[in-house]
Write an enzyme that holds these catalytic residues in place. Structure first.
Site, PDB file in Angstrom:
ATOM      1  CB  ALA A  29      -6.441   8.202 -10.586  1.00  0.00           C
ATOM      2  N   GLY A  33      -6.452  -1.754 -14.659  1.00  0.00           N
ATOM      3  CA  GLY A  33      -5.791  -2.605 -13.664  1.00  0.00           C
ATOM      4  C   GLY A  33      -6.661  -2.729 -12.415  1.00  0.00           C
ATOM      5  CG  HIS A  34      -7.446   0.643  -9.892  1.00  0.00           C
ATOM      6  ND1 HIS A  34      -6.954   1.700 -10.605  1.00  0.00           N
ATOM      7  CD2 HIS A  34      -6.753   0.608  -8.728  1.00  0.00           C
ATOM      8  CE1 HIS A  34      -6.000   2.298  -9.912  1.00  0.00           C
ATOM      9  NE2 HIS A  34      -5.853   1.652  -8.772  1.00  0.00           N
ATOM     10  CD  GLN A  58       0.038   5.278  -0.106  1.00  0.00           C
ATOM     11  OE1 GLN A  58      -0.856   4.848   0.617  1.00  0.00           O
ATOM     12  NE2 GLN A  58       0.373   4.669  -1.230  1.00  0.00           N
ATOM     13  NE  ARG A 184       3.186   8.441  -8.623  1.00  0.00           N
ATOM     14  CZ  ARG A 184       2.818   7.721  -7.569  1.00  0.00           C
ATOM     15  NH1 ARG A 184       2.428   6.474  -7.745  1.00  0.00           N
ATOM     16  NH2 ARG A 184       2.837   8.234  -6.360  1.00  0.00           N
TER      17      ARG A 184
END
Ligand code: PAF
Length: 254
Positions: A29, A33-34, A58, A184
């Site tokens: 997703a 930022g990635h 997690q 998210r």
């Protein structure tokens, strides 16, 4: 760009690779930022390896795992456009061949904040990150500061277990509104995304952690914590059923 879906094929490939290796571990997703992590990894290494794995261990909340956005085809297109070389995306049976038999407990960095509100979360993060670091044997691994406590937890683990990979912290990438980019955010409505910018605003404008909490509560957020630690101010709060976290250096707070 090559993709690998089994540990065995990847291990054979890894033996062929020469030159410095950078790793960007992700749960997919992917967002800008990635993208910034991959771009930096590209600049600083000969070979860019990205992992995509939604790590079940997690997630302390099964509904959160179920709802986690999955956009693999789009992710692969983005990675290709950013010049990634190798994408490792094995399934859970491959990464946990004996189930979740062995795990890392963690030291002082796991205590409080996310560690207190998401039991088992950091144990799952450390366990998968150690597996990925061992599989990739990277010179450098890139992690965003949005998950600042995670970064501390991973740094502690790498230090204590003598993992020969340099952990490279990368600044949080934000939308124009100040909202920290996160996979998210895709679960929020358009209106929710605008309201979510209050997390950053309250962290940076409130005179104290207590005031930031009150501000968020008055705007309808369910607040898990607002706290100061490591010279930073942290918040975790839920809006529209989506849990958001963020942090800023205390110097940036007014
Ligand atoms: O930050 C994340 O996306 C995950 O926690 C990580 C580091 C990829 C481990 O699953």
């Amino acid at each position: 760009m090559k993709t690998w879906t089994t540990v065995r094929d990847w291990q054979a490939r890894r033996r062929e690779l020469r030159g410095s290796v950078g790793l960007v571990p992700t749960m997919g997703a992917l967002h800008a930022g990635h993208g910034a992590l991959v771009e930096r990894c590209r600049r600083e290494n000969d070979i860019v390896v990205v992992t995509i794995f939604v790590n079940p261990t997690q997630f302390n909340n099964p509904r959160d795992l179920e709802r986690y956005p999955r956009t693999v085809e789009q992710d692969l297109r983005l990675l290709e456009s950013l010049g990634a070389d190798e994408v490792l995306m094995p399934g859970p049976d491959d990464l946990y061949p004996d189930g979740y038999r062995l795990r890392i407990e963690g030291g002082s960095a796991v205590e409080g904040m996310e560690g207190a509100h998401r039991p088992g979360h950091f144990q799952g993060v450390m366990t998968i990150v150690l597996k990925l670091l061992n599989l990739v044997r990277a010179d450098r691994a890139y992690f965003g500061e949005k998950d600042y406590q995670q970064l501390q937890v991973i740094q502690e683990m790498v230090q204590d277990f003598f993992v020969p990979t340099e952990v490279v912290p990368c600044e949080t990438v934000r939308a124009e509104s100040g909202l920290a980019l996160s996979s998210r955010n895709a679960l929020l409505s358009e209106e929710g995304r605008q309201r979510a910018a209050s997390v950053y605003r309250s962290l940076t404008t409130a005179a104290s952690a207590g005031e930031a909490r009150r501000l968020l509560e008055s705007e309808g957020f369910a607040v898990d914590y607002v706290e100061e630690r490591w010279g930073r101010r942290f918040a975790a709060a839920t809006l529209e059923g989506v849990r958001l976290i963020d942090n800023v250096p205390v110097g940036e707070a007014q």
